[in-house]
Design an enzyme around this catalytic site. Structure first.
Site, short mmCIF file in Angstrom:
data_model
loop_
_atom_site.label_atom_id
_atom_site.label_comp_id
_atom_site.label_asym_id
_atom_site.label_seq_id
_atom_site.Cartn_x
_atom_site.Cartn_y
_atom_site.Cartn_z
N GLU B 51 0.80 -1.22 0.00
CA GLU B 51 0.00 0.00 0.00
C GLU B 51 0.84 1.28 0.00
O GLU B 51 0.34 2.34 -0.32
CB GLU B 51 -0.97 -0.01 1.17
CG GLU B 51 -0.28 0.04 2.53
CD GLU B 51 -1.27 -0.03 3.69
OE1 GLU B 51 -2.27 -0.74 3.58
OE2 GLU B 51 -1.02 0.64 4.69
N GLY B 52 2.12 1.16 0.34
CA GLY B 52 2.98 2.33 0.32
C GLY B 52 3.27 2.84 -1.09
O GLY B 52 3.99 3.82 -1.25
#
Lengths: 298, 253
Positions: B51-52
């Site tokens: 998700e980064g």
């Protein structure tokens, strides 16, 4: 175009008591720590902090009395250290509020602000207690009849960012992941930036496709090498996990309140500038973090 | 070589569910390690998304990332983007699997990572959703991996951070979630699926040496089973060795 270069203390004067402050970066990556430290020293109060992955920077601002509310998708110390003892203490005792959104919902709130529209429709968060507890209403698609969540635009009063390069006018370039920085800055009323390097505009022009934000979105530019320390800045230096580990240890030994207060005395309030703090950390230590980053990205 | 720890057993079991040439959106911790293991063994073309903003995570032995945005995670990845952008791929249906851990999970696969106790007066304020709600809402298939304790396996979670099948039946779809939903839960005791109509969690296969009574005694709700409960194949020495190389645990201990 005007020259916007100033000191961190001058830049932080853009923040007023009661403001909603958006912090760029994510977790321990490209967090504008020099601005956070300056904000602690400024003595501003009644602030609400908004950010996706929120961690140690929020604890510093909450214990020092600057921040009493969070609008976030996650807050903790990081996987290896677990929950945030400061946030637990303040929220469980009712001294601070914690408004939770999912990552995408929060990201789209910034994006709506960035786009200049009052909301954006999304299929996320629906049916959960996050939706039930949120301010988000539902909207029906005029074309298909599909029901969606309408997340409201979030417009920070001030956004803090840390970037790799800026020119004096505020054209900004970064390397690596961009987190939510672009939308945060475009949504915010005022944008304050620290940059590892201030470069001539001709250097920005040379790699124009790396430019993340144009000058007219930016209000203040501060030259601050290692401005994200003890977090990382992609390709330039690694996060100082030993520094953060000793911070966490301090909270465990002294308790959340006294632990953070001790940390602030040692590192923030008794140091006039961020460079003084970096000098206290030590040149060799910073050089080792640069070396690690180089090995990791080349 | 020492036998698999409960955590290793869970990681190996869930890694087998990730097929080659698919895209997995992995949370940090066991989901990420399981994705790394799948890439090393049967699914070398599995695309791992964090998700980064990291699309196509590659992994180095003994140097697994501990967060979703760090240089160790970005190393070797063909694309780095922003956080919101990654989730918009999920919303558009690009991600085959989401894999999540759970502080608390209930019989319909709803996950709590926000609050223990009452919302306005919480006993424990947990870190919150991060991207977990989005992964559970938007990925085409959700896999859950967690340790098996009755305080974690509850009749009803205190707070639905990440939606499973909500109250069962058609309630997930009725709430507006048109895609996804939990397909399996993996623990050190068993693998669970969800009844196709009622959407209740049920025992599907038992880990080696585990009895159904043991599973029931450590679960906080009434458990049903599939008609023919299977056995999970025990970890092979290749799986265990590869996993320990990845995590940096000495393979010879």
């Amino acid at each position: 175009m005007t020259d916007k270069v100033m000191s961190a203390d001058e830049a932080v004067a853009q923040v007023h008591d009661g403001d909603l402050v958006a912090v760029g970066g994510s977790l321990f990556s490209r967090t504008p720590m020099a601005l956070i430290f300056a904000l602690v020293r400024s003595g501003r109060s009644g602030l609400t902090l908004t950010r996706s992955l929120t961690c140690y920077e929020a604890e510093l601002l909450m214990v020092s009395g600057g921040v009493d509310g969070l609008v976030t998708s996650w807050v903790g110390l990081g996987l290896q250290w677990g929950v945030s003892p400061v946030v637990r203490m303040l929220v469980e005792q009712g001294h601070a509020f914690h408004e939770e959104w999912s990552h995408l919902a929060l990201g789209l709130r910034f994006k709506a602000g960035a786009m200049g529209v009052p909301f954006l429709p999304t299929a996320t968060m629906m049916g959960s207690d996050l939706e039930a507890r949120s301010k988000a209403a539902r909207v029906t698609c005029p074309y298909t009849g599909q029901e969606l969540l309408a997340v409201p635009a979030l417009v920070p009063d001030v956004a803090f960012l840390h970037v790799h390069r800026a020119d004096k006018f505020g054209n900004l370039q970064v390397e690596g992941y961009r987190h939510m920085d672009v939308d945060i800055a475009r949504a915010a009323k005022r944008v304050v930036v620290t940059a590892e390097q201030i470069v001539d505009t001709s250097e920005i022009v040379r790699n124009a496709s790396d430019t993340m934000l144009p000058h007219f979105t930016v209000d203040a530019v501060v030259h601050q090498p290692f401005g994200a320390y003890p977090g990382e800045c992609y390709g330039l230096y690694e996060a100082d996990m030993a520094h953060l580990d000793s911070y966490v240890q301090g909270l465990r030994d002294r308790g959340p309140q006294a632990g953070v207060e001790h940390y602030l005395r040692e590192n923030v309030t008794t140091r006039a500038t961020f460079d003084d703090f970096l000098q206290h950390v030590g040149r060799d230590r910073l050089a080792a973090l640069q070396q690690q980053a180089m090995e990791m990205t080349t | 070589m020492s036998p698999a720890s409960p955590e290793e057993l869970r990681t190996i079991t869930i890694s087998r569910m990730l097929d080659d040439h698919r895209v997995v959106f992995a949370g940090v911790g066991a989901p990420l390690v399981a994705s790394a293991l799948a890439r090393r063994l049967h699914a070398p073309h599995l695309s791992v998304v964090l998700e980064g903003g990291i699309i196509g995570v590659t992994f180095r032995d003994g140097s697994l990332p501990v967060s979703t945005n760090e240089m160790r995670a970005a190393f070797g990845a063909p694309m780095l983007t922003d956080i919101t952008d990654v989730f918009l791929y999920a919303q558009a249906g690009f991600f085959d699997y989401g894999v999540l851990g759970a502080a608390q999970v209930d019989r319909f696969g709803n996950i709590n990572s926000s609050i223990i106790g009452d919302h306005d007066h919480p006993t424990v304020r947990l870190p919150g959703s991060g991207g977990a709600n989005d992964i559970a809402s938007l990925c085409n298939k959700l896999l859950i991996v967690t340790s098996h304790e009755s305080r974690r396996f509850v009749e009803k979670v205190d707070f639905i951070t990440s939606p499973g099948w909500l109250s069962g039946g058609t309630t997930r779809c009725d709430a507006g979630l048109r895609q996804g939903g939990p397909a399996a839960v993996v623990t050190e005791l068993a693998v669970f699926d969800f009844h196709p109509v009622s959407k209740e969690m049920r025992v599907c296969a038992l880990q080696e040496g585990v009895t159904i009574d043991e599973v029931r005694s450590r679960t906080g709700f009434e458990l049903t089973t599939v008609a023919d409960v299977g056995q999970v194949a025990p970890p092979t020495s290749v799986e265990l060795q590869t996993l320990r190389k990845l995590t940096g645990v000495d393979a010879h201990q």
